[in-house]
Design a protein around this motif. Structure first.
Motif, mmCIF file in Angstrom:
data_model
loop_
_atom_site.group_PDB
_atom_site.id
_atom_site.type_symbol
_atom_site.label_atom_id
_atom_site.label_comp_id
_atom_site.label_asym_id
_atom_site.label_seq_id
_atom_site.Cartn_x
_atom_site.Cartn_y
_atom_site.Cartn_z
ATOM 1 N N GLY A 55 72.942 21.239 26.962
ATOM 2 C CA GLY A 55 72.900 22.337 26.000
ATOM 3 C C GLY A 55 74.267 22.865 25.662
ATOM 4 O O GLY A 55 75.288 22.276 25.994
ATOM 5 N N GLY A 57 75.811 25.350 26.875
ATOM 6 C CA GLY A 57 76.558 25.904 28.002
ATOM 7 C C GLY A 57 77.626 24.974 28.530
ATOM 8 O O GLY A 57 78.525 25.400 29.247
ATOM 9 N N GLY A 92 71.944 23.854 30.521
ATOM 10 C CA GLY A 92 71.291 24.421 29.347
ATOM 11 C C GLY A 92 69.939 23.828 29.050
ATOM 12 O O GLY A 92 69.295 23.249 29.921
ATOM 13 N N TYR A 93 69.530 23.999 27.785
ATOM 14 C CA TYR A 93 68.167 23.608 27.424
ATOM 15 C C TYR A 93 67.951 22.113 27.623
ATOM 16 O O TYR A 93 68.860 21.314 27.458
ATOM 17 C CB TYR A 93 67.841 24.008 25.986
ATOM 18 C CG TYR A 93 68.758 23.418 24.944
ATOM 19 C CD1 TYR A 93 68.568 22.133 24.477
ATOM 20 C CD2 TYR A 93 69.819 24.157 24.433
ATOM 21 C CE1 TYR A 93 69.404 21.593 23.526
ATOM 22 C CE2 TYR A 93 70.660 23.623 23.473
ATOM 23 C CZ TYR A 93 70.443 22.346 23.037
ATOM 24 O OH TYR A 93 71.282 21.802 22.109
ATOM 25 N N CYS A 151 73.497 33.575 29.321
ATOM 26 C CA CYS A 151 73.438 32.721 28.133
ATOM 27 C C CYS A 151 74.719 32.932 27.362
ATOM 28 O O CYS A 151 74.804 33.797 26.545
ATOM 29 C CB CYS A 151 72.236 33.085 27.274
ATOM 30 S SG CYS A 151 72.111 32.143 25.764
ATOM 31 N N MET A 152 75.777 32.211 27.620
ATOM 32 C CA MET A 152 75.890 31.256 28.698
ATOM 33 C C MET A 152 76.670 31.859 29.860
ATOM 34 O O MET A 152 77.415 32.808 29.654
ATOM 35 C CB MET A 152 76.626 30.011 28.195
ATOM 36 C CG MET A 152 77.904 30.379 27.504
ATOM 37 S SD MET A 152 78.744 29.105 26.591
ATOM 38 C CE MET A 152 77.654 28.634 25.309
HETATM 39 S S1 SF4 Z 1 71.163 29.371 28.087
HETATM 40 FE FE1 SF4 Z 1 72.117 29.958 26.157
HETATM 41 S S2 SF4 Z 1 74.107 28.912 26.189
HETATM 42 FE FE2 SF4 Z 1 72.785 27.904 27.685
HETATM 43 S S3 SF4 Z 1 71.822 26.198 26.611
HETATM 44 FE FE3 SF4 Z 1 70.441 27.956 26.504
HETATM 45 S S4 SF4 Z 1 70.933 28.933 24.546
HETATM 46 FE FE4 SF4 Z 1 72.642 27.586 25.071
#
Ligand code: SF4
Lengths: 253, 180
Positions: A55, A57, A92-93, A151-152
């Motif tokens: 993701g 992050g 992340g996702y 996030c993040m």
């Molecule tokens: S937690 Fe936030 S920064 Fe991390 S992957 Fe999900 S949306 Fe993106």
């Protein structure tokens, strides 16, 4: 160690070569504890991270690794392959398609292995909470030792979680990976719920659990039986003249 | 309806002149919107490619219009010579949701059509490959349709994490907290 451990010191056996004896279970487990404690202590000081950059992050990792925050000074260093890595960092996702690759990478890693869920998305879906394409809880599919909320999360948080993981390993508490063997049926059930009953990976987790003595009540179950069915189904479809067919049949019987 | 042709660049006007019943709306100095009937779209792309240098199909997009039960397909073509982007809009009926592929005019259309087929269920006749593209483990309806209820799908496919700590309860007791 207990009082009489000194009299059972294996080094003393040198004086009496004729008295050949084997260590009893209690003694062996005492030694294992000492060696295990020492090994945990060493392990915690040399960790290689496979950062699976799924993701957004992942953008926080370059500063974490490089000179600004420099995680190598605490003994954590990046690694490019799952087989040589200790930590799987899921940044992340995780989309369904990615999750398959995450599971394959995780199963290739050598135990002991640790998983860190990075960011809100791995905890409860984060801002993709209502997306049809991303999973909501990483620990339903692979056992997770620690999560980093945010996030993040900033590099400070990433380093804090590495230090916490080191403390846990040193104390022998980072054992989520054993849970994958002990409760494999549970994890497989969740995986099959997403990918269908045909889902299987090249790694034979049940055989590994047997080999390492990590079989638990939840290792096998209705879902691992589906795996067996699939293996039989695949074996039936190996062509007659395929050279390895005979070997497979031989080892089956 | 060709009233706005006056402000369309001359060489483009020359091409569009060959087609009847197209509505041309200049959107900016180098952006033009064209509205036309679905059966004319391949001809337009062919003409633009052959006579106008619009060689680059940069994207095909799709809009689901639930009120009129139609899909709007938008073909974006770019010319490296005149540095101009034309967006050709056309409407097709949602059922049967079939349209002709423009793969023979612009080869990259194969990917765009495969994507739209997966996300909206539009069938492109003559497209080289309409197999699954990104949604490999997907068994539901095309997810970009307005009629697809994402929330209901998520509720039934994934489990929510139970998380209700004391501090959240305290905030909720004071009238704050999470609202949907
Ligand atoms: S937690 Fe936030 S920064 Fe991390 S992957 Fe999900 S949306 Fe993106």
């Amino acid at each position: 160690m207990s009082e009489n451990a000194g009299s059972r010191n294996p080094l003393q056996l040198r004086d009496q070569p004729e008295t050949c004896r084997t260590a009893d279970a209690e003694e062996r487990s005492a030694w294992q504890r000492v060696i295990g404690r020492f090994a945990d202590n060493c392990r915690a000081r040399s960790l290689f991270v496979l950062h699976y950059c799924t993701g957004c992050g992942a953008i926080e990792l370059p500063p974490t690794i490089t000179s600004r925050f420099d995680m190598e000074r605490v003994g954590v260093s990046p690694m490019v392959t799952p087989r040589q890595a200790d930590i799987l960092l899921i940044t992340g996702y995780v989309a369904l398609k990615t999750l398959k690759r995450v599971i394959l990478s995780y199963e290739q890693m050598q135990a002991p292995k640790y998983v860190i869920g990075f960011g809100s998305c791995t905890i409860n879906g984060g801002m993709y909470w209502n997306s049809y394409a991303t999973i909501k809880q990483l620990d339903q599919y692979i056992p997770t030792d620690l999560f980093i909320a945010g996030c993040m999360p900033r590099p400070e948080a990433v380093q804090e979680v590495f230090l916490e993981l080191m403390r846990m390993i040193d104390a022998g508490k980072a054992n989520a990976w054993r849970d994958y063997y002990r409760n494999y049926d549970h994890y497989l059930a969740n995986q099959q719920a997403l990918f269908g009953p045909q889902w299987h990976t090249p790694t034979d987790i049940v055989a590994e659990a047997k080999h390492y003595g990590l079989m638990g009540p939840g290792t096998t179950g209705p879902h691992t039986r589906l795996l067996d069915q699939h293996a039989e189904w695949a074996l039936d479809r190996i062509p007659e003249d395929y050279p390895e067919r005979g070997e497979n049949e031989r080892s089956e019987r | 309806m060709t009233s706005q042709r006056a402000s369309v660049p001359a060489q483009l006007d020359h091409i569009l002149h060959e087609m009847s019943e197209v509505r041309v709306t200049p959107k900016g100095e180098r952006r033009v919107r064209v509205d036309l009937a679905a059966d004319r779209l391949p001809t337009l792309l062919q003409l633009l490619k052959g006579h106008g240098g619009f060689l680059h199909l940069s994207s095909i997009s799709c809009v689901d219009w639930p009120e009129t039960d139609e899909f709007e397909l938008v073909y974006h073509v770019w010319s490296y010579e005149s540095k101009m982007l034309i967006s050709a809009h056309t409407l097709i009926a949602k059922s049967p949701g079939r349209f002709v592929s423009v793969y023979d005019i612009h080869a990259p259309a194969g990917f765009y059509e495969r994507d739209i087929h997966e996300m909206y269920g539009v069938h492109f006749e003559g497209s080289p490959n309409l197999n699954k593209f990104i949604l490999t483990s997907w068994h539901g309806p095309p997810p970009m349709l307005k009629s697809f209820d994402t929330r209901a799908y998520v509720d039934e496919t994934y489990a929510w994490r139970d998380y209700n700590p004391q501090w959240l309860k305290d905030i909720a007791a004071k009238g704050g907290g999470i609202e949907e």
